[in-house]
Motif scaffolding. Sequence first.
Motif, PDB file in Angstrom:
ATOM      1  N   TRP A  73       2.538  -8.256  -7.423  1.00  0.00           N
ATOM      2  CA  TRP A  73       0.958  -7.770  -7.561  1.00  0.00           C
ATOM      3  C   TRP A  73       0.586  -9.310  -6.442  1.00  0.00           C
ATOM      4  O   TRP A  73       0.803 -10.438  -7.146  1.00  0.00           O
ATOM      5  N   GLN A  74      -0.233  -8.763  -6.190  1.00  0.00           N
ATOM      6  CA  GLN A  74      -1.076 -10.170  -5.668  1.00  0.00           C
ATOM      7  C   GLN A  74      -2.553  -9.197  -6.126  1.00  0.00           C
ATOM      8  O   GLN A  74      -2.843  -8.276  -5.602  1.00  0.00           O
ATOM      9  N   GLU A  75      -3.337 -10.337  -5.963  1.00  0.00           N
ATOM     10  CA  GLU A  75      -5.173  -9.985  -6.184  1.00  0.00           C
ATOM     11  C   GLU A  75      -5.641 -10.138  -4.374  1.00  0.00           C
ATOM     12  O   GLU A  75      -4.402 -10.262  -3.237  1.00  0.00           O
ATOM     13  N   SER A  76      -6.417  -9.204  -4.260  1.00  0.00           N
ATOM     14  CA  SER A  76      -6.989  -8.569  -2.996  1.00  0.00           C
ATOM     15  C   SER A  76      -8.479  -8.891  -2.895  1.00  0.00           C
ATOM     16  O   SER A  76      -9.327  -9.275  -3.647  1.00  0.00           O
ATOM     17  N   THR A  77      -8.700  -9.509  -2.064  1.00  0.00           N
ATOM     18  CA  THR A  77     -10.333  -9.937  -1.521  1.00  0.00           C
ATOM     19  C   THR A  77     -11.063  -8.611  -0.948  1.00  0.00           C
ATOM     20  O   THR A  77     -12.505  -8.191  -1.312  1.00  0.00           O
ATOM     21  N   SER A  78     -10.471  -7.751  -0.836  1.00  0.00           N
ATOM     22  CA  SER A  78     -11.169  -6.793  -1.046  1.00  0.00           C
ATOM     23  C   SER A  78     -11.389  -5.026  -1.689  1.00  0.00           C
ATOM     24  O   SER A  78     -10.777  -3.869  -1.535  1.00  0.00           O
TER      25      SER A  78
END
Length: 124
Positions: A73-78
């Motif tokens: 899982w990776q954070e998303s800027t959008s």
Amino acid sequence: MEPGDSTKQARAAAQLRKGVLEYCVLALMRDRPRYGVELLHALEESGALATSQGTVYPLLSRLRRDDLVTTTWQESTSGPPRRYYALTDSGRAALEEFTRVWPGFRNAVDAFLTTPNPATGDLV
């Protein structure tokens, strides 16, 4: 075009897509991890391999169960965090094997499709 021809063509395209989609998805992850919607867009851009979330996400789940991909899982800027899929060593080996056998398979099919039928002289 005869009635039902478009249905037959759609069925044939679906069967072809089903047979190679797994390996095309693996190939899309060859150079870097990808998230589901990114994979869907890449498949859509190809034209012939366009498919739905209802096809891709179960495929990704199966690839994960079969240890061909791993997820993070990776954070998303959008928006919300995204699940990224990456090839495992087993996934890379499966892709390499498919890459090795595909040209022979493709050439055999092409030969059947372009070689005249000896009995009639028509293309098969």
